[in-house]
Every structure is written in structure tokens, then in C-alpha cells.
Scaffold this active site. Structure first.
Site, PDB file in Angstrom:
ATOM      1  N   ASN A  62      24.674  50.952  34.861  1.00 49.06           N
ATOM      2  CA  ASN A  62      25.797  50.117  35.269  1.00 49.06           C
ATOM      3  C   ASN A  62      25.646  49.787  36.740  1.00 49.06           C
ATOM      4  OD1 ASN A  62      28.619  49.736  36.536  1.00 49.06           O
ATOM      5  ND2 ASN A  62      28.990  49.453  34.347  1.00 49.06           N
ATOM      6  N   ALA A 104      27.712  46.068  31.700  1.00 49.25           N
ATOM      7  CA  ALA A 104      28.804  45.565  32.544  1.00 49.25           C
ATOM      8  C   ALA A 104      30.115  46.015  31.916  1.00 49.25           C
ATOM      9  CB  ALA A 104      28.761  44.040  32.629  1.00 49.25           C
ATOM     10  N   GLU A 105      31.001  46.600  32.732  1.00 49.40           N
ATOM     11  CA  GLU A 105      32.206  47.193  32.140  1.00 49.40           C
ATOM     12  C   GLU A 105      33.170  46.176  31.564  1.00 49.40           C
ATOM     13  OE1 GLU A 105      32.979  47.967  36.680  1.00 49.40           O
ATOM     14  OE2 GLU A 105      31.242  47.694  35.393  1.00 49.40           O
ATOM     15  N   ASN A 106      32.986  44.874  31.865  1.00 51.89           N
ATOM     16  CA  ASN A 106      33.845  43.881  31.223  1.00 51.89           C
ATOM     17  C   ASN A 106      33.394  43.579  29.797  1.00 51.89           C
ATOM     18  OD1 ASN A 106      31.579  42.658  32.462  1.00 51.89           O
ATOM     19  ND2 ASN A 106      32.532  40.652  32.407  1.00 51.89           N
ATOM     20  N   GLY A 107      32.299  44.237  29.333  1.00 52.67           N
ATOM     21  CA  GLY A 107      31.970  44.161  27.913  1.00 52.67           C
ATOM     22  C   GLY A 107      30.607  43.612  27.558  1.00 52.67           C
TER      23      GLY A 107
END
Length: 219
Positions: free
Chosen positions: A25, A48-51
Site C-alpha cells: 500500500n 489502494a484503500e479506496n478499493g
């Protein structure tokens, strides 16, 4: 070194920490430049933590697609086989310990591995985002940042800003060198040949331990 040279130096060195097969990440800013400097043959899955898993290098000017952005809103590309999903699944990956390394920026870092990277009191705060989860869930935490801010040290004996997490940082990469955080303190393991050990220490509030095997900063 100008700003662009500093960022490129840091991103190139950080890319060497990513091993083939890693799930990684990347934070916003300098970490987002790292995919541009991965060595041939090193294949990593960038999350990416938004998906998304399978984020690629930054798109060329004029080739940006508004539907492809990272958690910081920057344009991205997708590697072959990439997958997109909701943020709940994305944070399940992070919290479940499936991220091998997280590379983040920092406002301050302390000699014991404390990190402050989300707010400065009195200034508008957008929120902590996924940093807290990444610091707890990722197997290795690497900071990529400029060594000082307006001439003031960012590597401190103790953070003065609100913490994002305590004692979680493993490595710091700046334009001056590479440092590892150990139970004994911060060990300088690599140094940029443009600087001396004395200059690095002068720019660092925390007392550095100089490795017996100190070597030039890899690129």
C-alpha cells in the site's frame, strides 16, 4: 538538490524495498511515485484503500482517466489482472494482515517508531484516512519523506504532534539516507554521498547510531 531531485532520490530507493510478490500500500505524495521506479522483474500488487489491487504507474500526461484515481485523488493506471472492490473489502485486506509493506509520508517520526502524519493543530484536517489501519495491519512500515521541514528536523526524540500510531515504524528513507528503527534507537545504514554523517546528524534531533557497515545509499 531541488525538490524534484529529492523526491526522485527517495522514491527510487524506496522501490528497492519491494520484493517480487509483495502486496503493497502506498500513501500519497512521494510513495505514489514508487511504481515508476520498480526494477524489471519485480512484480508487486499495489493496493489502494479506496478499493483496488493491481495499481500501475502514473499515466502519461493526456492519458489520464477520471475514473481511475487512488485514495489521494491522483490519477493511476491498472495493471493486467487488477481488481476493484468496495472500501470495506479493501480495509478487510489491510486489517487482516495481508499487506506486506506500507509506504507512507510523515510530518514527524520519533526514535522509538512513533509516527505523526495526519494533523497539525490549528489547521484544517481532512481526516486520518487509512493510515491508522495500515500502521497496525501492514507487516512492514516504511516512511518516505524529506529529512527536514523548512530547516527543522522531522526525525525527533519525541513527536510533538498528535500521533497516528505508536511504535510502528520500521524504516525511514529521506534524501540524506536510510535509517532503521531498532530497540536501541535509529540506525543510519545508508548515506547519500552528497552529505556527510555530521550533516545528517545536524539535521536530525534524535541521536543516530551509525552502522559499522554504513554504505552509500542504493539507487
Amino acid at each position: 538538490m531541488d525538490k524534484n531531485q529529492i523526491k526522485e532520490t527517495i522514491a527510487k530507493r524506496a522501490a528497492l524495498e519491494l520484493k517480487d510478490g509483495y502486496v503493497v500500500n502506498l500513501g500519497i505524495g512521494i510513495p505514489g511515485m514508487i511504481p515508476n521506479y520498480l526494477k524489471p522483474g519485480v512484480n508487486v500488487l499495489i493496493q489502494a484503500e479506496n478499493g483496488m489491487v493491481g495499481m500501475g504507474p502514473s499515466p502519461k500526461e493526456g492519458e489520464q482517466d477520471g475514473e481511475w484515481i487512488n485514495a489521494g485523488g491522483a490519477y493511476i493506471t491498472a495493471m493486467k489482472g487488477a481488481a476493484t472492490f468496495d472500501s470495506a473489502t479493501s480495509f478487510g485486506i489491510i486489517r487482516g494482515g495481508h499487506v506486506d509493506a506500507s509506504i507512507l509520508g510523515a510530518l514527524q517520526v520519533a526514535e522509538n517508531g512513533d509516527l505523526a502524519n495526519w494533523m497539525i493543530p490549528g489547521k484544517k484536517v481532512p481526516g486520518m484516512g487509512g493510515a491508522m489501519d495500515l500502521l497496525e495491519g501492514a507487516k512492514k512500515i516504511i516512511l518516505t519523506m524529506e529529512h527536514t521541514a523548512k530547516g527543522s528536523p522531522k526525525i525527533l526524540k519525541k513527536c510533538t504532534l498528535p500521533l497516528t500510531a505508536a511504535g510502528k515504524v520500521n524504516m525511514i528513507i529521506t534524501e540524506m539516507g536510510v535509517m532503521e528503527i531498532t530497540p536501541e534507537g535509529i540506525v543510519l545504514t545508508e548515506i547519500n554521498p552528497e552529505f556527510t554523517v555530521e550533516q545528517v546528524q545536524e539535521a536530525t534531533e534524535a541521536k543516530l547510531i551509525i552502522s559499522k557497515d554504513l554504505k552509500p545509499m542504493l539507487q
